[in-house]
Design a protein around this motif. Structure first.
Motif, PDB file in Angstrom:
ATOM      1  N   ILE A 194       0.839  -1.211   0.000  1.00 50.54           N
ATOM      2  CA  ILE A 194       0.000   0.000   0.000  1.00 50.54           C
ATOM      3  C   ILE A 194       0.872   1.259   0.000  1.00 50.54           C
ATOM      4  N   TYR A 312      -4.348   6.165  -0.819  1.00 49.29           N
ATOM      5  CA  TYR A 312      -4.676   4.945  -0.079  1.00 49.29           C
ATOM      6  C   TYR A 312      -4.604   5.292   1.398  1.00 49.29           C
ATOM      7  N   GLU A 322      -6.859  -3.130   1.252  1.00 51.48           N
ATOM      8  CA  GLU A 322      -6.797  -1.817   0.588  1.00 51.48           C
ATOM      9  C   GLU A 322      -7.762  -1.774  -0.590  1.00 51.48           C
ATOM     10  N   GLU A 325     -11.144  -0.696   0.820  1.00 52.74           N
ATOM     11  CA  GLU A 325     -11.088   0.719   1.217  1.00 52.74           C
ATOM     12  C   GLU A 325     -11.164   1.595  -0.023  1.00 52.74           C
ATOM     13  N   ASN A 368      -6.031  -4.123   8.672  1.00 54.03           N
ATOM     14  CA  ASN A 368      -6.367  -3.400   7.447  1.00 54.03           C
ATOM     15  C   ASN A 368      -7.877  -3.382   7.194  1.00 54.03           C
TER      16      ASN A 368
END
Ligand code: UD2
Ligand code: MN
Length: 545
Positions: A194, A312, A322, A325, A368
Motif C-alpha cells: 500500500i 490509499y 486496501e 477501502e 487493514n
C-alpha cells in the motif's frame, strides 16, 4: 418430385442448423469455470482465438531495441534454481516452469472477437505503470515488464516505475533500470504494497496511473480500452478481466467474462456472477461491467482523482484490505468502478503468501480490514464484526485522518452503497434480543403508545394493566416495541424522544456512528435526560436481558 423436395428441405434444415451453430460459436465469449483468487487451476477454453505474438508492432520489426543496454541473459542467469531445490518454495509458484518459458512467449488473445474491431482515440494520454514487489522472481518480473513494452503502443507508456519493497537482493530491481523507460525505487525498509504504491504514484509523471502486480502478462490492446474510459470520465476507476496464469505450468488461461468483484461480511474478496438482470441487459459483450469492488492489483485511475480521493490509507500494512477501502471510497465519494472485457491481463494467482508478514498474516489482515470497516461501513460494520469476531478488540491505529477525509469529500453513507451499488449483498437476519433498558435502578418504559418515561423496573415479562411496557426488542439498528420504534424528534439539543412507526431509513430512529449497542442508548441520553430531568445525568443506560 416429392422426394426431391423433401431432400431439399432436409439439406436446407441441416445447413440452417450448422449456420446457427457456427454463428453462436463465433459469438461465444471466452469462458472458464469460476475464477477465485485461489483458482489457479481454472481452465479456459479455446474458441479458436488468435494467438498474440510476444512482440506486437512496432517492436516486432525492431529486434533488440526493446530492452536497450539491459542484458537479459545475465539478469536471469544471476538467479537460478539449484538442482534439487523445491521450485515452489520461494514464490509459491513453479519457478522452474517460469524460468524455462522465456520472456517473450506468445499468448492467446482471450478477448471477445468483437473487441479487435473497436477503435480508440488517437490522442489518448500516456500512463505511468506502477509495479511494487517484494522478492519477486526475476523471470516473472521481467515478463511483466516486457509484456507491457511489447503489447502497448509506446506512446502510451510514459514510464514503468518499479518499487522494490526491500527485497533481499537490490539488484533484482536496479539492473532492470537499464531498460528504457524503467525506473527503480527501493524502499529503505519493508513498507508493504500500500505505502509502496503511494510512493510510486507520488513520483509518477503521467496524468494516468496504471497499477500492476509483479507477476502479470498483459494481453493484446490491454491498455487502450482502460485509458479511453478514464479519459472520457476521470472519476472512473477501471480494471481488466484478470486471466489466469497457472501457478504450475504457466499456461495462460481465459477467465470468464461474466464475473465481477464481490465480498462477504468478513471482507473476503470473491469473484461472482454478474446479476442476471444486468446480464440480460448487456446486449454488447464489449461493454463495461460495473463492479462493487476490484480485486485490487490491476487497475487504471486518473492521477489527480487518485490524489483528490486520498490515495490509499497508508496506515494499512503489507497486504490486504486496501482494495475494499479504495472501492468503497471510489463509489461513495462520487466515482465508479468497472471491469472492461476488452482489456485482458494475465496474473499468477497463488494459494499462499510466499513472503513474511512482520506482524503476522491474520493480524495484518484484521488491522487493514478493520480500518476499512471503521471508516466506511457505518452501522453495517456490525456485520463485519459478527462475521469476524476475532477482529474485536484488535489494534487498528487511529482513523481520525481518514474520517476527516471522508467528511471533507462529503461521501455518501454505506447504506447508499448497499442500496445502489451492491444490493445483492444480503444483510444477515437479525435475531431479536429482548431486554429492558435500565438507568440506575429505573427502566425505560412506554405508557400507552406515545408516552415514554423512567420508572421502577418491573421485569422483562411484565405488561401492566395500564399497558406499561418495559420490554424492548433490539433489532439493529432500531429499538422496537412491536411496530413502534424509539426515535428522537429532531437532531437538535433538547428534542424529545418519542415512539413512532419503525423505519430503518429514518435517521432519527437509527443509531448513528456507534460501536456497540450501549452507545446507541447513550446517544439518546441527552434527549431522554431533558424529558426525564429528575434522574442523575452521569448514569448510563444498561441493557438487562
Ligand atoms: C490481490 C491483488 C493485490 C492486492 C491484494 C490485496 C490482484 C491481481 N492482486 O492479491 O494486488 O490488491 O489482493 O492486498 O488483484 N508486495 C509488496 N510488498 C509486500 C507484499 C506484497 O510490494 O509487502 C507486492 C507483491 O510482490 C505483488 C503485489 O504486492 O506484486 C501484490 O501481492 P500478491 O501478488 O501477493 O497479492 P495477490 O495477487 O494475492
Ligand atoms: Mn499477485
Amino acid at each position: 418430385m416429392r422426394r426431391i423436395r423433401a431432400n431439399a428441405i432436409a439439406i436446407l434444415t441441416v445447413a440452417w442448423i450448422l449456420g446457427t451453430f457456427y454463428y453462436l460459436w463465433q459469438d461465444n465469449k471466452p469462458q472458464s469455470s469460476s475464477l477465485s483468487s485461489s483458482a489457479s487451476q481454472t481452465r479456459g477454453r479455446g474458441h479458436g482465438q488468435k494467438v498474440v505474438p510476444g512482440r506486437q508492432p512496432p517492436w516486432a520489426e525492431q529486434p533488440g531495441q526493446l530492452l536497450g543496454a539491459f542484458d537479459e541473459k545475465a539478469y536471469l542467469a544471476g538467479k537460478q534454481l539449484k538442482p534439487g531445490d523445491d521450485p515452489y518454495r520461494d514464490h509459491a509458484f513453479n519457478l522452474q516452469e517460469s524460468d524455462r518459458l522465456g520472456s517473450e512467449r506468445a499468448i492467446r488473445d482471450t478477448r471477445h472477437y468483437r473487441c479487435a474491431s473497436l477503435n480508440y482515440d488517437t490522442d489518448l494520454p500516456s500512463t505511468s505503470i506502477i509495479i511494487t514487489f517484494h522478492n519477486e522472481a526475476r523471470s516473472t518480473l521481467l515478463r511483466t515488464i516486457k509484456s507491457v513494452l511489447m503489447r502497448s503502443p509506446p506512446s502510451l507508456i510514459q514510464e514503468i516505475i518499479l518499487i522494490d519493497d526491500f527485497s533481499s537482493d537490490p539488484e533484482d530491481c536496479q539492473l532492470l533500470s537499464q531498460i528504457p523507460k524503467v525506473r527503480c525505487l527501493r524502499n529503505a525498509r519493508r513498507e508493504g504494497l500500500i505505502r509502496s504504491r503511494v510512493r510510486g504514484a507520488n513520483t509518477a509523471s503521467a496524468s494516468i496511473l496504471t497499477f500492476l502486480d509483479s507477476h502479470c502478462e498483459v494481453n493484446a490492446d490491454w491498455l487502450q480500452p482502460m485509458i479511453q474510459r478514464v479519459k472520457e470520465d476521470h472519476t472512473r476507476v477501471v480494471s481488466p478481466i484478470i486471466d489466469v496464469i497457472s501457478l504450475d505450468n504457466f499456461a495462460y488461461l481465459a477467465a470468464s467474462a461474466d464475473l465481477r468483484g464481490g465480498f462477504d461480511w468478513s471482507l473476503h474478496f470473491k469473484w461472482e456472477q454478474i446479476p442476471i438482470e444486468q446480464k440480460m441487459a448487456r446486449s454488447d459483450p464489449t461493454q463495461a461491467i460495473r463492479t462493487p469492488v476490484i480485486a485490487g492489483g490491476i487497475f487504471v485511475m486518473d492521477k489527480s482523482w487518485f490524489n483528490h480521493l486520498g490515495q490509499y490509507d497508508t496506515h494499512m500494512d503489507i497486504w490486504g484490505g486496501e482494495n475494499f477501502e479504495l472501492s468503497f471510497r471510489v463509489w461513495m465519494c462520487g466515482g465508479s468502478l468497472e471491469i472492461l472485457p476488452c482489456s485482458r491481463v494475465g496474473h499468477v494467482f497463488r494459494k499462499r503468501h510466499p513472503y513474511d508478514f512482520p506482524e503476522g498474516n491474520a493480524l495484518t489482515y484484521i488491522k487493514n480490514t478493520r480500518r476499512a470497516a471503521e471508516v466506511w461501513m457505518d452501522e453495517f460494520k456490525q456485520y463485519y464484526y459478527s462475521a469476524r469476531p476475532s477482529a474485536q478488540g484488535k489494534a487498528f491505529g487511529s482513523i481520525a485522518d481518514r474520517l476527516t477525509l471522508r467528511r471533507k469529500l462529503n461521501c455518501k453513507p454505506f447504506r447508499w452503497y448497499m442500496e445502489n451499488v451492491y444490493p445483492e449483498l444480503r444483510v444477515p437476519e437479525q435475531e431479536a434480543v429482548s431486554s429492558v433498558l435500565k438507568q440506575g435502578g429505573l427502566c425505560l418504559e412506554t405508557r400507552g403508545t406515545d408516552t415514554l418515561g423512567l420508572a421502577e423496573c418491573r421485569g422483562i415479562g411484565a405488561i401492566s394493566f395500564f399497558c406499561i411496557l418495559q420490554r424492548w426488542e433490539l433489532i439493529e439498528p432500531l429499538l422496537r416495541q412491536q411496530d413502534l420504534c424509539l426515535a428522537i424528534s429532531a437532531f437538535t439539543a433538547g428534542s424529545k424522544v418519542k415512539m413512532e412507526t419503525c423505519n430503518t431509513k429514518e435517521p432519527r430512529q437509527v443509531r448513528r456512528n456507534s460501536d456497540y449497542f450501549f452507545q446507541m442508548i447513550i446517544s439518546f441520553w441527552n434527549h431522554l435526560s431533558l424529558m426525564c430531568h429528575s434522574h442523575v445525568e452521569s448514569q448510563t443506560w444498561k441493557i438487562w436481558r
